[in-house]
Design a protein around this motif. Sequence first.
Motif, PDB file in Angstrom:
ATOM      1  N   SER A  27       0.825  -1.202   0.000  1.00 34.49           N
ATOM      2  CA  SER A  27       0.000   0.000   0.000  1.00 34.49           C
ATOM      3  C   SER A  27       0.861   1.255   0.000  1.00 34.49           C
ATOM      4  CB  SER A  27      -0.923  -0.010   1.222  1.00 34.49           C
ATOM      5  OG  SER A  27      -1.687   1.182   1.287  1.00 34.49           O
ATOM      6  N   ASN A  28       1.930   1.261   0.802  1.00 30.64           N
ATOM      7  CA  ASN A  28       2.838   2.411   0.832  1.00 30.64           C
ATOM      8  C   ASN A  28       3.527   2.630  -0.507  1.00 30.64           C
ATOM      9  OD1 ASN A  28       2.278   3.089   3.449  1.00 30.64           O
ATOM     10  ND2 ASN A  28       4.220   2.400   4.308  1.00 30.64           N
ATOM     11  N   ALA A  29       3.732   1.541  -1.238  1.00 34.48           N
ATOM     12  CA  ALA A  29       4.383   1.637  -2.551  1.00 34.48           C
ATOM     13  C   ALA A  29       3.389   1.919  -3.666  1.00 34.48           C
ATOM     14  CB  ALA A  29       5.137   0.340  -2.854  1.00 34.48           C
ATOM     15  N   GLY A  30       2.085   1.954  -3.340  1.00 34.49           N
ATOM     16  CA  GLY A  30       1.060   2.183  -4.350  1.00 34.49           C
ATOM     17  C   GLY A  30       0.841   0.984  -5.244  1.00 34.49           C
ATOM     18  N   MET A  31       1.035  -0.214  -4.686  1.00 39.75           N
ATOM     19  CA  MET A  31       0.894  -1.446  -5.462  1.00 39.75           C
ATOM     20  C   MET A  31      -0.085  -2.385  -4.769  1.00 39.75           C
ATOM     21  SD  MET A  31       4.897  -2.266  -6.324  1.00 39.75           S
ATOM     22  CE  MET A  31       5.997  -0.996  -6.955  1.00 39.75           C
ATOM     23  N   SER A  32      -0.444  -3.434  -5.470  1.00 36.95           N
ATOM     24  CA  SER A  32      -1.282  -4.467  -4.882  1.00 36.95           C
ATOM     25  C   SER A  32      -0.403  -5.391  -4.040  1.00 36.95           C
ATOM     26  CB  SER A  32      -1.975  -5.277  -5.971  1.00 36.95           C
ATOM     27  OG  SER A  32      -1.033  -6.048  -6.693  1.00 36.95           O
ATOM     28  N   PRO A  33      -0.968  -6.066  -3.020  1.00 35.31           N
ATOM     29  CA  PRO A  33      -0.166  -6.984  -2.198  1.00 35.31           C
ATOM     30  C   PRO A  33       0.557  -8.047  -3.015  1.00 35.31           C
ATOM     31  CG  PRO A  33      -2.264  -6.546  -1.143  1.00 35.31           C
ATOM     32  CD  PRO A  33      -2.345  -5.916  -2.511  1.00 35.31           C
ATOM     33  N   ALA A  34      -0.074  -8.501  -4.091  1.00 40.01           N
ATOM     34  CA  ALA A  34       0.549  -9.539  -4.914  1.00 40.01           C
ATOM     35  C   ALA A  34       1.805  -9.038  -5.624  1.00 40.01           C
ATOM     36  CB  ALA A  34      -0.452 -10.059  -5.944  1.00 40.01           C
ATOM     37  N   ALA A  35       1.880  -7.730  -5.842  1.00 41.81           N
ATOM     38  CA  ALA A  35       3.019  -7.173  -6.581  1.00 41.81           C
ATOM     39  C   ALA A  35       4.324  -7.351  -5.816  1.00 41.81           C
ATOM     40  CB  ALA A  35       2.776  -5.701  -6.877  1.00 41.81           C
ATOM     41  N   LEU A  36       4.239  -7.361  -4.485  1.00 44.33           N
ATOM     42  CA  LEU A  36       5.458  -7.507  -3.702  1.00 44.33           C
ATOM     43  C   LEU A  36       6.158  -8.821  -4.001  1.00 44.33           C
ATOM     44  CD1 LEU A  36       6.061  -6.533  -0.032  1.00 44.33           C
ATOM     45  CD2 LEU A  36       6.660  -8.847  -0.757  1.00 44.33           C
ATOM     46  N   TYR A  37       5.367  -9.883  -4.155  1.00 44.25           N
ATOM     47  CA  TYR A  37       5.948 -11.211  -4.355  1.00 44.25           C
ATOM     48  C   TYR A  37       6.568 -11.387  -5.735  1.00 44.25           C
ATOM     49  CZ  TYR A  37       3.470 -12.208  -0.047  1.00 44.25           C
ATOM     50  OH  TYR A  37       3.033 -12.180   1.253  1.00 44.25           O
ATOM     51  N   VAL A  38       6.290 -10.469  -6.636  1.00 43.64           N
ATOM     52  CA  VAL A  38       6.940 -10.507  -7.951  1.00 43.64           C
ATOM     53  C   VAL A  38       8.428 -10.207  -7.808  1.00 43.64           C
ATOM     54  CG1 VAL A  38       7.060  -9.407 -10.230  1.00 43.64           C
ATOM     55  CG2 VAL A  38       4.825  -9.867  -9.170  1.00 43.64           C
ATOM     56  N   HIS A  39       8.762  -9.364  -6.827  1.00 40.33           N
ATOM     57  CA  HIS A  39      10.146  -8.906  -6.652  1.00 40.33           C
ATOM     58  C   HIS A  39      10.833  -9.498  -5.428  1.00 40.33           C
ATOM     59  CE1 HIS A  39       9.342  -5.972  -9.807  1.00 40.33           C
ATOM     60  NE2 HIS A  39       8.218  -5.668  -9.168  1.00 40.33           N
ATOM     61  N   PHE A  40      10.061  -9.832  -4.400  1.00 42.00           N
ATOM     62  CA  PHE A  40      10.628 -10.384  -3.172  1.00 42.00           C
ATOM     63  C   PHE A  40       9.770 -11.556  -2.711  1.00 42.00           C
ATOM     64  CE2 PHE A  40      11.622  -5.855  -3.287  1.00 42.00           C
ATOM     65  CZ  PHE A  40      13.007  -5.873  -3.160  1.00 42.00           C
ATOM     66  N   PRO A  41      10.368 -12.703  -2.443  1.00 41.81           N
ATOM     67  CA  PRO A  41       9.575 -13.888  -2.091  1.00 41.81           C
ATOM     68  C   PRO A  41       8.892 -13.797  -0.729  1.00 41.81           C
ATOM     69  CG  PRO A  41      11.923 -14.346  -1.887  1.00 41.81           C
ATOM     70  CD  PRO A  41      11.802 -13.020  -2.556  1.00 41.81           C
ATOM     71  N   SER A  42       9.325 -12.856   0.107  1.00 39.41           N
ATOM     72  CA  SER A  42       8.743 -12.752   1.433  1.00 39.41           C
ATOM     73  C   SER A  42       9.076 -11.396   2.038  1.00 39.41           C
ATOM     74  CB  SER A  42       9.281 -13.856   2.347  1.00 39.41           C
ATOM     75  OG  SER A  42      10.678 -13.681   2.559  1.00 39.41           O
ATOM     76  N   LYS A  43       8.403 -11.078   3.130  1.00 38.67           N
ATOM     77  CA  LYS A  43       8.715  -9.861   3.890  1.00 38.67           C
ATOM     78  C   LYS A  43      10.142  -9.928   4.418  1.00 38.67           C
ATOM     79  CE  LYS A  43       6.979  -9.287   8.035  1.00 38.67           C
ATOM     80  NZ  LYS A  43       6.120  -8.961   9.213  1.00 38.67           N
ATOM     81  N   ALA A  44      10.569 -11.111   4.847  1.00 44.15           N
ATOM     82  CA  ALA A  44      11.931 -11.293   5.358  1.00 44.15           C
ATOM     83  C   ALA A  44      12.968 -11.036   4.269  1.00 44.15           C
ATOM     84  CB  ALA A  44      12.102 -12.691   5.927  1.00 44.15           C
ATOM     85  N   ALA A  45      12.670 -11.452   3.048  1.00 41.22           N
ATOM     86  CA  ALA A  45      13.594 -11.224   1.932  1.00 41.22           C
ATOM     87  C   ALA A  45      13.743  -9.734   1.651  1.00 41.22           C
ATOM     88  CB  ALA A  45      13.105 -11.953   0.689  1.00 41.22           C
ATOM     89  N   LEU A  46      12.658  -9.009   1.799  1.00 37.92           N
ATOM     90  CA  LEU A  46      12.709  -7.559   1.607  1.00 37.92           C
ATOM     91  C   LEU A  46      13.568  -6.911   2.689  1.00 37.92           C
ATOM     92  CD1 LEU A  46      11.772  -4.952   0.221  1.00 37.92           C
ATOM     93  CD2 LEU A  46       9.716  -5.029   1.650  1.00 37.92           C
TER      94      LEU A  46
END
Length: 211
Positions: A44-63
Amino acid sequence: MSMSLSADLWPDVQPDAARRLMLAGVESFAQRGYHATTTRDIASNAGMSPAALYVHFPSKAALLFEISRSGHEQALNLVMSAAEQADTPVGAMREIVERFVAWHARRHTIARVVQYELGALPEKEYRVVIELRREIERIVHDLVVAGAEAGDFTVSDPKTAARAVLSLGVDVARWYTEQSRKSPTTLGREYGELALRMLGADPDRSPDRSS
C-alpha cells in the motif's frame, strides 16, 4: 521519504518497482516495526497491490534482508574509502567517524531499520549481514591498533574501543530527525573530534582532514 529518492538510495536495484518496495518497506518497518508490518502495508505504501510484492521479493523477510544487506554494504564501503584515503590512523579514524555519523544522520530512517531490526532476519541472512558488520569492525579495530602502536591512541582494549567508536554513529540513527539543529556534516565533524578524544588523541594536533 519520497519515492523519488529510491533510485538515489539503491541505484543498483532494478527495476524501479523493486526500489519503490524497498523504500516502502523502510517506511513501514520504521513506523510499525518489522513484526507488526504486513505485506499489505508495504504494498500500500508503494502504491501497489499486495501480490506485486511477491513478484520482486519472495517474502517480507527477503525484503528486510535486501534493505539490511544494502545498508551495511554502503556503510562498509564508506568506512573502507575513508580508511584508504587518509595517511595516518588518526586521520583515518576522523574520516571514518565523520562519514559514518553523517550517513546515519542523513539516512536515519533507513539506518534505524538496518541497525535495529537485525534480529528479525532469518538465520542464513543474519549471518551474511553479521559478516559485513564484522568487516566494518575489523577495519576500525585495526586502525585503533595501528594508532596505539604509533603512540597516537591510548586504549586498554582495542576491540572494545572499536565497538564504542562505531556505537557513536549507530546511535545517531535512533534520535536524529530532519528537525535536528545540526546538519549531518556538522554532527559528523563534532563526533570525529569526540572519537579522537575518546581514543586518547588530541584532535587539535591531528592531521588535517583529507579532502
